[in-house]
Design a protein around this motif. Structure first.
Motif, PDB file in Angstrom:
ATOM      1  N   SER A 200      -4.715  -8.901   2.391  1.00 60.46           N
ATOM      2  CA  SER A 200      -3.419  -9.578   2.287  1.00 60.46           C
ATOM      3  C   SER A 200      -2.449  -8.876   1.341  1.00 60.46           C
ATOM      4  CB  SER A 200      -3.616 -11.027   1.826  1.00 60.46           C
ATOM      5  OG  SER A 200      -4.256 -11.060   0.556  1.00 60.46           O
ATOM      6  N   ILE A 201      -2.961  -8.190   0.312  1.00 60.79           N
ATOM      7  CA  ILE A 201      -2.031  -7.535  -0.614  1.00 60.79           C
ATOM      8  C   ILE A 201      -1.438  -6.265   0.000  1.00 60.79           C
ATOM      9  CG2 ILE A 201      -3.359  -8.416  -2.571  1.00 60.79           C
ATOM     10  CD1 ILE A 201      -4.017  -5.444  -3.217  1.00 60.79           C
ATOM     11  N   ILE A 202      -2.055  -5.804   1.101  1.00 56.18           N
ATOM     12  CA  ILE A 202      -1.513  -4.644   1.810  1.00 56.18           C
ATOM     13  C   ILE A 202      -0.605  -5.095   2.944  1.00 56.18           C
ATOM     14  CG2 ILE A 202      -2.084  -2.494   3.015  1.00 56.18           C
ATOM     15  CD1 ILE A 202      -4.923  -2.801   1.755  1.00 56.18           C
ATOM     16  N   THR A 203      -1.079  -6.047   3.743  1.00 55.41           N
ATOM     17  CA  THR A 203      -0.309  -6.460   4.923  1.00 55.41           C
ATOM     18  C   THR A 203       0.986  -7.169   4.562  1.00 55.41           C
ATOM     19  OG1 THR A 203      -1.657  -8.478   5.104  1.00 55.41           O
ATOM     20  CG2 THR A 203      -2.312  -6.588   6.443  1.00 55.41           C
ATOM     21  N   ARG A 204       1.088  -7.724   3.365  1.00 55.47           N
ATOM     22  CA  ARG A 204       2.343  -8.387   2.996  1.00 55.47           C
ATOM     23  C   ARG A 204       3.505  -7.399   2.965  1.00 55.47           C
ATOM     24  NH1 ARG A 204       3.851  -8.485  -2.711  1.00 55.47           N
ATOM     25  NH2 ARG A 204       2.436  -7.224  -3.972  1.00 55.47           N
ATOM     26  N   HIS A 205       3.189  -6.114   2.778  1.00 57.25           N
ATOM     27  CA  HIS A 205       4.234  -5.092   2.709  1.00 57.25           C
ATOM     28  C   HIS A 205       4.668  -4.596   4.090  1.00 57.25           C
ATOM     29  CE1 HIS A 205       3.731  -4.976  -1.580  1.00 57.25           C
ATOM     30  NE2 HIS A 205       2.487  -4.561  -1.489  1.00 57.25           N
ATOM     31  N   ILE A 206       3.923  -4.943   5.135  1.00 55.97           N
ATOM     32  CA  ILE A 206       4.242  -4.404   6.465  1.00 55.97           C
ATOM     33  C   ILE A 206       4.747  -5.483   7.423  1.00 55.97           C
ATOM     34  CG2 ILE A 206       2.551  -2.550   6.154  1.00 55.97           C
ATOM     35  CD1 ILE A 206       0.679  -3.974   8.020  1.00 55.97           C
ATOM     36  N   LEU A 207       4.981  -6.683   6.898  1.00 53.33           N
ATOM     37  CA  LEU A 207       5.421  -7.787   7.764  1.00 53.33           C
ATOM     38  C   LEU A 207       6.788  -7.523   8.382  1.00 53.33           C
ATOM     39  CD1 LEU A 207       4.324 -10.890   5.637  1.00 53.33           C
ATOM     40  CD2 LEU A 207       3.186  -9.937   7.649  1.00 53.33           C
ATOM     41  N   GLY A 208       7.620  -6.701   7.737  1.00 51.29           N
ATOM     42  CA  GLY A 208       8.967  -6.453   8.242  1.00 51.29           C
ATOM     43  C   GLY A 208       9.073  -5.290   9.210  1.00 51.29           C
TER      44      GLY A 208
ATOM     45  N   ALA B  69      -7.940   0.878   5.719  1.00 49.95           N
ATOM     46  CA  ALA B  69      -9.400   0.894   5.646  1.00 49.95           C
ATOM     47  C   ALA B  69      -9.872   1.408   4.284  1.00 49.95           C
ATOM     48  CB  ALA B  69      -9.963   1.765   6.771  1.00 49.95           C
ATOM     49  N   LYS B  70      -9.239   2.469   3.784  1.00 45.95           N
ATOM     50  CA  LYS B  70      -9.628   3.028   2.493  1.00 45.95           C
ATOM     51  C   LYS B  70      -9.418   2.027   1.367  1.00 45.95           C
ATOM     52  CE  LYS B  70      -6.912   5.734   0.098  1.00 45.95           C
ATOM     53  NZ  LYS B  70      -6.091   6.881  -0.396  1.00 45.95           N
ATOM     54  N   ARG B  71      -8.270   1.360   1.381  1.00 47.22           N
ATOM     55  CA  ARG B  71      -7.969   0.401   0.318  1.00 47.22           C
ATOM     56  C   ARG B  71      -8.926  -0.787   0.349  1.00 47.22           C
ATOM     57  NH1 ARG B  71      -6.319  -0.324  -3.636  1.00 47.22           N
ATOM     58  NH2 ARG B  71      -4.427  -1.578  -3.621  1.00 47.22           N
ATOM     59  N   MET B  72      -9.282  -1.232   1.555  1.00 50.41           N
ATOM     60  CA  MET B  72     -10.235  -2.337   1.652  1.00 50.41           C
ATOM     61  C   MET B  72     -11.614  -1.909   1.161  1.00 50.41           C
ATOM     62  SD  MET B  72      -9.279  -4.353   5.173  1.00 50.41           S
ATOM     63  CE  MET B  72     -10.442  -5.677   4.778  1.00 50.41           C
TER      64      MET B  72
ATOM     65  N   GLN C 234      -0.803   5.622  11.657  1.00 54.70           N
ATOM     66  CA  GLN C 234      -1.008   6.410  10.442  1.00 54.70           C
ATOM     67  C   GLN C 234      -1.401   5.532   9.259  1.00 54.70           C
ATOM     68  OE1 GLN C 234       2.110   9.543   9.708  1.00 54.70           O
ATOM     69  NE2 GLN C 234       3.030   8.618  11.526  1.00 54.70           N
ATOM     70  N   MET C 235      -1.020   4.278   9.314  1.00 54.93           N
ATOM     71  CA  MET C 235      -1.299   3.359   8.214  1.00 54.93           C
ATOM     72  C   MET C 235      -2.751   2.862   8.240  1.00 54.93           C
ATOM     73  SD  MET C 235       0.315   1.997   5.614  1.00 54.93           S
ATOM     74  CE  MET C 235       0.036   0.670   4.418  1.00 54.93           C
ATOM     75  N   MET C 236      -3.364   2.881   9.414  1.00 49.85           N
ATOM     76  CA  MET C 236      -4.699   2.300   9.570  1.00 49.85           C
ATOM     77  C   MET C 236      -5.745   2.913   8.630  1.00 49.85           C
ATOM     78  SD  MET C 236      -4.643  -0.200  11.631  1.00 49.85           S
ATOM     79  CE  MET C 236      -3.918  -0.865  13.119  1.00 49.85           C
ATOM     80  N   PRO C 237      -5.856   4.248   8.551  1.00 45.91           N
ATOM     81  CA  PRO C 237      -6.869   4.803   7.635  1.00 45.91           C
ATOM     82  C   PRO C 237      -6.632   4.406   6.183  1.00 45.91           C
ATOM     83  CG  PRO C 237      -6.085   6.479   9.177  1.00 45.91           C
ATOM     84  CD  PRO C 237      -5.182   5.298   9.327  1.00 45.91           C
TER      85      PRO C 237
ATOM     86  N   VAL D 244     -13.635  -4.509   6.791  1.00 42.49           N
ATOM     87  CA  VAL D 244     -12.773  -3.429   7.258  1.00 42.49           C
ATOM     88  C   VAL D 244     -12.740  -3.360   8.772  1.00 42.49           C
ATOM     89  CG1 VAL D 244     -12.434  -0.934   7.261  1.00 42.49           C
ATOM     90  CG2 VAL D 244     -13.136  -2.087   5.157  1.00 42.49           C
ATOM     91  N   GLU D 245     -13.913  -3.389   9.391  1.00 41.38           N
ATOM     92  CA  GLU D 245     -13.980  -3.230  10.851  1.00 41.38           C
ATOM     93  C   GLU D 245     -13.208  -4.334  11.565  1.00 41.38           C
ATOM     94  OE1 GLU D 245     -17.290  -2.843  14.442  1.00 41.38           O
ATOM     95  OE2 GLU D 245     -17.928  -2.772  12.342  1.00 41.38           O
TER      96      GLU D 245
END
Length: 337
Positions: A278-286, A268-271, A262-265, A312-313
């Motif tokens: 990196s500013i998005i993935t830092r929140h999902i490391l845990g 992609a939208k934010r990118m 569910q997070m993938m779209p 994005v791809e």
């Protein structure tokens, strides 16, 4: 459609945390539980009025129920920003009377305001008069030489006279001289009994407890004494706790991999909007905290070179690959045991 914030029982929330509870984290956190109340980072009135309202107030519609936490001590400015928050669609506004940093103290924001309950009451009255949405206050159990239960009770009673009936209480004092903000989160001992006592003495008020809560079991225990629990850093480092808390409403716990699907779209939208991955993935490391694949997941997200996540791809392909490697690792570890 989110549940109206006034009807949520119990009230379980993720604490406002500077640089952490961004709109990217809040979107991710919402995927675990529809009933958790999300808070923005603390936003000062000056930042909203003079630093660009869009930048500080915009959020994803999926984040509801969402609370804007304001920092300030000028009643008129707070009222103006509160009205803006209502117009922006926020479900609630909270006044910060708990942050102990030097920067906010110098601007008469945060925990130092506990020493001025009449000023806080004036602020709350102006905010309440400006809007129809709920206005709440988050505060400490004390500061510096104001450490007694009686002094906290006086603070609460003074604010309650404005009609405010919802208090989020960080169960530690703040020592504004001598301790850093980080130390003020850990060094002063937790005094949960003071928060419990406040609820006993003022049963008509809605009292939420904050500070040091890390598990579903601890949350359940606190809810025997108070109306709600606010969870801070544990909700960030171990976001699946939010899914476990869904048991309070008999919700099914989502699968971690389904959450990422569910997070993938959103990623992609934010990118596509220009946000660095990196500013998005830092929140999902845990995501896999406390599972054998946790380290594998963190390494997979942070180990790639810049080119592998440059567009994005490629980013989506590499995140899906990280998910698969993590899932295989977890399954292999489970098979071994």
């Amino acid at each position: 459609m989110s549940t109206p914030i006034q009807s949520l029982t119990p009230r379980i929330s993720v604490a406002p945390m500077m640089d952490w509870t961004t709109k990217d984290y809040r979107f991710f956190a919402r995927l675990f539980n529809p009933n958790i109340i999300m808070y923005t980072e603390m936003v000062t009135t000056g930042a909203i009025l003079f630093g660009g309202a869009n930048r500080h107030l915009d959020y994803n519609n999926e984040e509801h129920p969402i609370v804007l936490q304001l920092g300030g001590s000028n009643p008129k400015d707070l009222a103006t920003c509160t009205k803006m928050a209502q117009d922006w669609g926020y479900d609630e506004v909270n006044l910060n009377v708990g942050c102990p940093s030097d920067r906010v103290q110098n601007n008469k924001i945060g925990a130092c305001l506990m020493a001025e309950p009449d000023l806080v009451a004036e602020c709350m009255a102006e905010m309440r008069n400006a809007v129809d949405i709920p206005i709440t206050v988050k505060h400490r159990i004390g500061i510096d030489d104001m450490q007694s239960y009686e002094e906290m009770l006086h603070f609460v009673d003074t604010i309650a006279k404005t009609g405010c009936d919802n208090f989020i209480v960080h169960a530690r004092i703040a020592l504004l001289q001598g301790l850093s903000p980080k130390e003020n989160r850990d060094v002063p001992p937790l005094r949960y009994e003071d928060v419990y006592r406040l609820k006993q003495d003022r049963p008509h008020l809605l009292i939420e407890l904050n500070g040091g809560v890390k598990t579903f079991a601890e949350t359940q225990e606190h809810l025997k004494h108070v109306d709600g629990v606010m969870i801070g850093r544990e909700a960030y480092h171990n976001p699946y706790l939010l899914a476990e808390l869904g048991q309070l409403w008999n919700l099914d716990m989502p699968n971690r991999f389904e959450v990422m699907d569910q997070m993938m779209p959103y990623i992609a939208k934010r990118m596509e909007q220009g946000a660095p991955l990196s500013i998005i993935t830092r929140h999902i490391l845990g995501l896999f905290q406390n599972l054998p694949g946790a380290r594998k997941w963190r390494q997979s997200l942070s180990g790639g070179n810049a080119k592998t996540f440059a567009d994005v791809e490629n980013a989506i392909v590499n995140i899906k690959d990280a998910m698969q490697r993590t899932e295989d690792y977890i399954q292999n570890k489970q098979a071994e045991s």
